[in-house]
Design a protein around this motif. Sequence first.
Motif, PDB file in Angstrom:
ATOM      1  N   LYS A 106       1.676  15.543 -17.406  1.00 48.75           N
ATOM      2  CA  LYS A 106       2.892  16.350 -17.431  1.00 48.75           C
ATOM      3  C   LYS A 106       2.733  17.555 -16.501  1.00 48.75           C
ATOM      4  CE  LYS A 106       2.589  17.175 -21.805  1.00 48.75           C
ATOM      5  NZ  LYS A 106       2.879  17.696 -23.168  1.00 48.75           N
ATOM      6  N   HIS A 107       3.785  17.834 -15.739  1.00 52.15           N
ATOM      7  CA  HIS A 107       3.878  19.023 -14.880  1.00 52.15           C
ATOM      8  C   HIS A 107       2.981  18.976 -13.635  1.00 52.15           C
ATOM      9  CE1 HIS A 107       6.248  20.654 -18.118  1.00 52.15           C
ATOM     10  NE2 HIS A 107       5.221  20.616 -18.942  1.00 52.15           N
ATOM     11  N   ASP A 108       2.277  17.864 -13.397  1.00 55.82           N
ATOM     12  CA  ASP A 108       1.507  17.745 -12.155  1.00 55.82           C
ATOM     13  C   ASP A 108       2.445  17.340 -11.013  1.00 55.82           C
ATOM     14  OD1 ASP A 108      -0.877  18.449 -13.250  1.00 55.82           O
ATOM     15  OD2 ASP A 108      -1.772  16.453 -13.235  1.00 55.82           O
ATOM     16  N   VAL A 109       2.425  18.099  -9.940  1.00 53.14           N
ATOM     17  CA  VAL A 109       3.260  17.801  -8.776  1.00 53.14           C
ATOM     18  C   VAL A 109       2.767  16.513  -8.118  1.00 53.14           C
ATOM     19  CG1 VAL A 109       4.045  18.626  -6.529  1.00 53.14           C
ATOM     20  CG2 VAL A 109       3.706  20.241  -8.407  1.00 53.14           C
ATOM     21  N   HIS A 110       3.695  15.627  -7.730  1.00 56.31           N
ATOM     22  CA  HIS A 110       3.284  14.384  -7.092  1.00 56.31           C
ATOM     23  C   HIS A 110       4.373  13.877  -6.144  1.00 56.31           C
ATOM     24  CE1 HIS A 110       5.189  13.456 -10.967  1.00 56.31           C
ATOM     25  NE2 HIS A 110       5.628  12.313 -10.437  1.00 56.31           N
ATOM     26  N   LYS A 111       3.936  13.054  -5.194  1.00 54.49           N
ATOM     27  CA  LYS A 111       4.844  12.501  -4.183  1.00 54.49           C
ATOM     28  C   LYS A 111       4.208  11.248  -3.605  1.00 54.49           C
ATOM     29  CE  LYS A 111       6.801  13.652   0.398  1.00 54.49           C
ATOM     30  NZ  LYS A 111       6.064  12.704   1.249  1.00 54.49           N
ATOM     31  N   THR A 112       4.990  10.172  -3.514  1.00 54.75           N
ATOM     32  CA  THR A 112       4.498   8.943  -2.902  1.00 54.75           C
ATOM     33  C   THR A 112       5.193   8.723  -1.563  1.00 54.75           C
ATOM     34  OG1 THR A 112       4.290   6.549  -3.168  1.00 54.75           O
ATOM     35  CG2 THR A 112       6.197   7.562  -4.186  1.00 54.75           C
ATOM     36  N   SER A 113       4.466   8.128  -0.608  1.00 53.59           N
ATOM     37  CA  SER A 113       5.022   7.918   0.730  1.00 53.59           C
ATOM     38  C   SER A 113       4.418   6.674   1.361  1.00 53.59           C
ATOM     39  CB  SER A 113       4.783   9.147   1.618  1.00 53.59           C
ATOM     40  OG  SER A 113       3.407   9.472   1.667  1.00 53.59           O
ATOM     41  N   VAL A 114       4.941   6.321   2.538  1.00 54.05           N
ATOM     42  CA  VAL A 114       4.562   5.093   3.239  1.00 54.05           C
ATOM     43  C   VAL A 114       3.123   5.162   3.728  1.00 54.05           C
ATOM     44  CG1 VAL A 114       5.033   3.653   5.254  1.00 54.05           C
ATOM     45  CG2 VAL A 114       6.927   4.606   3.942  1.00 54.05           C
ATOM     46  N   ARG A 124       0.862  -1.182   0.000  1.00 53.11           N
ATOM     47  CA  ARG A 124       0.000   0.000   0.000  1.00 53.11           C
ATOM     48  C   ARG A 124       0.892   1.223   0.000  1.00 53.11           C
ATOM     49  NH1 ARG A 124      -5.884  -0.734   2.058  1.00 53.11           N
ATOM     50  NH2 ARG A 124      -5.872   0.970   0.608  1.00 53.11           N
ATOM     51  N   ARG A 125       0.407   2.287  -0.617  1.00 53.78           N
ATOM     52  CA  ARG A 125       1.150   3.543  -0.652  1.00 53.78           C
ATOM     53  C   ARG A 125       0.173   4.708  -0.502  1.00 53.78           C
ATOM     54  NH1 ARG A 125       6.179   3.652   0.439  1.00 53.78           N
ATOM     55  NH2 ARG A 125       6.764   5.300  -1.036  1.00 53.78           N
ATOM     56  N   GLN A 126       0.727   5.807  -0.134  1.00 53.65           N
ATOM     57  CA  GLN A 126      -0.029   7.058  -0.086  1.00 53.65           C
ATOM     58  C   GLN A 126       0.505   7.947  -1.201  1.00 53.65           C
ATOM     59  OE1 GLN A 126      -0.940   9.108   3.778  1.00 53.65           O
ATOM     60  NE2 GLN A 126       0.664  10.473   3.028  1.00 53.65           N
ATOM     61  N   TYR A 127      -0.395   8.564  -1.966  1.00 53.21           N
ATOM     62  CA  TYR A 127       0.042   9.371  -3.111  1.00 53.21           C
ATOM     63  C   TYR A 127      -0.589  10.752  -3.056  1.00 53.21           C
ATOM     64  CZ  TYR A 127       2.809   8.637  -7.357  1.00 53.21           C
ATOM     65  OH  TYR A 127       3.816   8.625  -8.296  1.00 53.21           O
ATOM     66  N   PHE A 128       0.278  11.767  -3.103  1.00 49.64           N
ATOM     67  CA  PHE A 128      -0.168  13.153  -3.241  1.00 49.64           C
ATOM     68  C   PHE A 128       0.028  13.547  -4.704  1.00 49.64           C
ATOM     69  CE2 PHE A 128       1.217  17.647  -3.445  1.00 49.64           C
ATOM     70  CZ  PHE A 128       0.061  18.263  -3.013  1.00 49.64           C
ATOM     71  N   ILE A 129      -1.068  13.913  -5.393  1.00 51.82           N
ATOM     72  CA  ILE A 129      -1.004  14.289  -6.804  1.00 51.82           C
ATOM     73  C   ILE A 129      -1.762  15.590  -7.007  1.00 51.82           C
ATOM     74  CG2 ILE A 129      -1.437  13.587  -9.189  1.00 51.82           C
ATOM     75  CD1 ILE A 129      -1.658  10.692  -8.160  1.00 51.82           C
ATOM     76  N   LYS A 130      -1.049  16.601  -7.436  1.00 50.23           N
ATOM     77  CA  LYS A 130      -1.616  17.900  -7.785  1.00 50.23           C
ATOM     78  C   LYS A 130      -2.246  18.559  -6.573  1.00 50.23           C
ATOM     79  CE  LYS A 130      -4.239  20.062 -11.521  1.00 50.23           C
ATOM     80  NZ  LYS A 130      -5.097  19.799 -12.709  1.00 50.23           N
ATOM     81  N   ASP A 131      -3.481  18.223  -6.221  1.00 51.80           N
ATOM     82  CA  ASP A 131      -4.095  18.784  -5.020  1.00 51.80           C
ATOM     83  C   ASP A 131      -4.971  17.756  -4.309  1.00 51.80           C
ATOM     84  OD1 ASP A 131      -6.236  18.607  -6.728  1.00 51.80           O
ATOM     85  OD2 ASP A 131      -6.560  20.763  -6.917  1.00 51.80           O
TER      86      ASP A 131
END
Length: 284
Positions: free
Chosen positions: A70-78, A48-55
């Motif tokens: 393209k150009h959408d801010v994103h970050k995956t975390s535990v 399982r992951r947590q994903y922050f994408i755009k807003d």
Amino acid sequence: MQPKETVTVHFGEEEGDFFLQQVNRTSPFEAYNHYHSTYEVYYLLSGRRQYFIKDSMYSVAAGDLIFINKHDVHKTSVLGSPQHERIVINFSDAFLGDGHPMFRPELLRLFERDRHQYRLKPQEQWHAEELFRKMTDEIKQQEDGFELSLRLLLSQLLLFASRLKDAEVPATDDPLSPSHRLMAEVVKFMNAHYREKLSLPSLADRFGMSPSYFSRMFRSVTGFTVIGYLNLARIREAQALLAKSSLKVADISEKVGFEQFAHFNRTFKRMIGTNPTRYRKWNS
């Protein structure tokens, strides 16, 4: 002792024409927050992951397919146990987009949808994983014409995904905390109002928190400082205006929310690697 990370396949570069990586991790891993000029497809094979994408924040489970424009801010975390295995594909317009002989606009509209996450049913998972397996086989063997085969397989994957029903992921399967949902609302507000005079104290007050607590929570969830994200939103809009409009650079600086032109110039060069005038010359 089991290795912390096993890379099964690694081909190309994230900002290149085609990139594919399959990796299995057994220890905590947090991807840095970023955006790039390529389309991204993310598939979680296990964990399982947590994903922050755009807003928006997403709780991602095995069998979930994620599309990032393209150009959408994103970050995956535990999210829970750190163990997970995933496949990531990045590709450029030169590989399959506008101007390429195999380009089909309907395939890329998938990346423009408001929704980024699709929870696949077992039969759909099998189909997607079979396409990924064929891609990784092509990369490992690299026989004549393997790049053409990658384009065909990627087109099949996008066509398959474009036909998926636009049903919401069940809310009962969403373990995201109230703080994550709140920070998603904060990001949406910032994306809508970044042209205004926003500050850490004013944002904290609006959402009923002290500046220090608000700052810590925002960074913990998104990976950005409040000012860092605000500047990112402004610079991304400035990039679009520089490439697509005839506005003067000083007018663009003011339009996207910078009070001082010198601050805009410094921030733009630090984040993009060149000054606004040169960026316009290269991209208009």
